[in-house]
Design a protein around this motif. Structure first.
Motif, short mmCIF file in Angstrom:
data_model
loop_
_atom_site.label_atom_id
_atom_site.label_comp_id
_atom_site.label_asym_id
_atom_site.label_seq_id
_atom_site.Cartn_x
_atom_site.Cartn_y
_atom_site.Cartn_z
N TYR A 159 13.08 4.90 -3.76
CA TYR A 159 14.11 4.83 -2.73
C TYR A 159 14.86 6.15 -2.70
O TYR A 159 15.36 6.62 -3.73
CB TYR A 159 15.07 3.68 -3.02
N ARG A 182 16.31 -2.11 -1.03
CA ARG A 182 15.97 -2.17 -2.46
C ARG A 182 16.11 -3.59 -2.99
O ARG A 182 15.21 -4.11 -3.68
CB ARG A 182 16.86 -1.22 -3.25
N THR A 203 7.59 -0.93 4.29
CA THR A 203 7.37 -0.54 2.89
C THR A 203 6.68 -1.66 2.11
O THR A 203 5.78 -1.40 1.30
CB THR A 203 8.70 -0.18 2.22
N GLY A 251 13.01 -2.43 4.70
CA GLY A 251 11.75 -2.33 3.99
C GLY A 251 10.59 -3.18 4.49
O GLY A 251 9.64 -3.40 3.72
N LEU A 307 19.78 1.24 2.63
CA LEU A 307 18.90 1.50 1.50
C LEU A 307 19.11 0.46 0.39
O LEU A 307 18.14 -0.04 -0.21
CB LEU A 307 19.16 2.91 0.96
#
Length: 251
Positions: free
Chosen positions: A119, A105, A78, A75, A101
């Protein structure tokens, strides 16, 4: 009996059945997920942060837009996009690997990033999003692991809005012979040893080095993006072409 060549693909320097590659790549990233950020810093001497910053700068993302961070891993992009699009915008962190993932998160939630990020576990070759949906798509160090790259590029084109842009940040071909030789020595002799030291998994990092060599060079990838429908495709060589950022638009 030999496999039909149309049904095989590369896994690093190995030739494997296309149906097997996704699970083989998944095993690599399941293995390295918990140490992924640390290994990125060690492998690139921290320069990956500069490459990603340049990608962010080229994205032209604005408040209120929708962004897809594909193969978004833990991420890094992100987190930046979340701040750029604000409360009225949204970012989807998508990755085919559930271990990556989960790491992404957890990392972003620990940073306090919760409101505008979703997600999604997704395969780049068949993105589960509507047509003409995202203003910007990035795929950072992920395209080389995709089995059907042409199919993935067409899928990205489909879900991108007219006027939107795709940014592909990926290892590429150094543009100086002396740099190429030094890079080979580092990739095949030093990198697996770092992987063994940090993750107890030299094989995964040997695959990563091999996958870089099997990835299309700058001009080939540019041609693939044009073939998938993108316009005004260009690229920027970073760190002597060790990495390239490709950019294409949907008009």
């Amino acid at each position: 009996m030999m496999n039909d060549p149309q049904e095989t693909t590369h896994f690093g320097f190995q030739t494997v059945n296309k149906d097997d590659k996704a699970s083989m790549v998944a095993n690599v990233f399941h293995s390295v997920a918990s140490k992924y950020d640390l290994m990125n810093d060690l492998m690139s001497f921290g320069i990956h942060r500069v490459w990603k910053r340049f990608t962010i700068d080229c994205s032209a993302v604005r408040e209120g837009q929708k962004v897809l961070d594909l193969a978004g891993g833990t991420g890094d992009l992100t987190a930046k996009f979340s701040r750029m699009v604000g409360e009225k915008g949204s970012v989807v962190l998508a990755d085919i690997n559930d271990s990556m993932l989960k790491m992404g998160r957890e990392k972003l939630r620990n940073m306090g990033i919760v409101g505008n990020v979703n997600y999604v576990q997704a395969n780049a070759e068949a993105l589960p999003f509507p047509d003409d949906y995202f203003d910007c798509i990035t795929i950072s160090f992920g395209l080389r692991n995709v089995t059907e790259k042409d199919k993935a590029l067409r899928s990205m084109f489909r879900v991108l809005k007219p006027g939107g842009r795709l940014l592909v940040l990926e290892f590429s071909k150094p543009n100086a012979k002396v740099l190429n030789s030094a890079y080979d020595a580092y990739s095949f002799h030093i990198l697996p040893k770092i992987g063994e030291w940090i993750t107890r998994d030299a094989d995964s990092y040997r695959y990563l080095a091999e996958s870089i060599r099997m990835h299309p060079d700058q001009e080939t990838l540019k041609g693939m993006m044009l073939e998938a429908g993108f316009d005004s495709v260009d690229y920027f060589n970073l760190t002597g072409g060790i990495v390239a950022l490709h950019r294409g638009y949907k008009y």
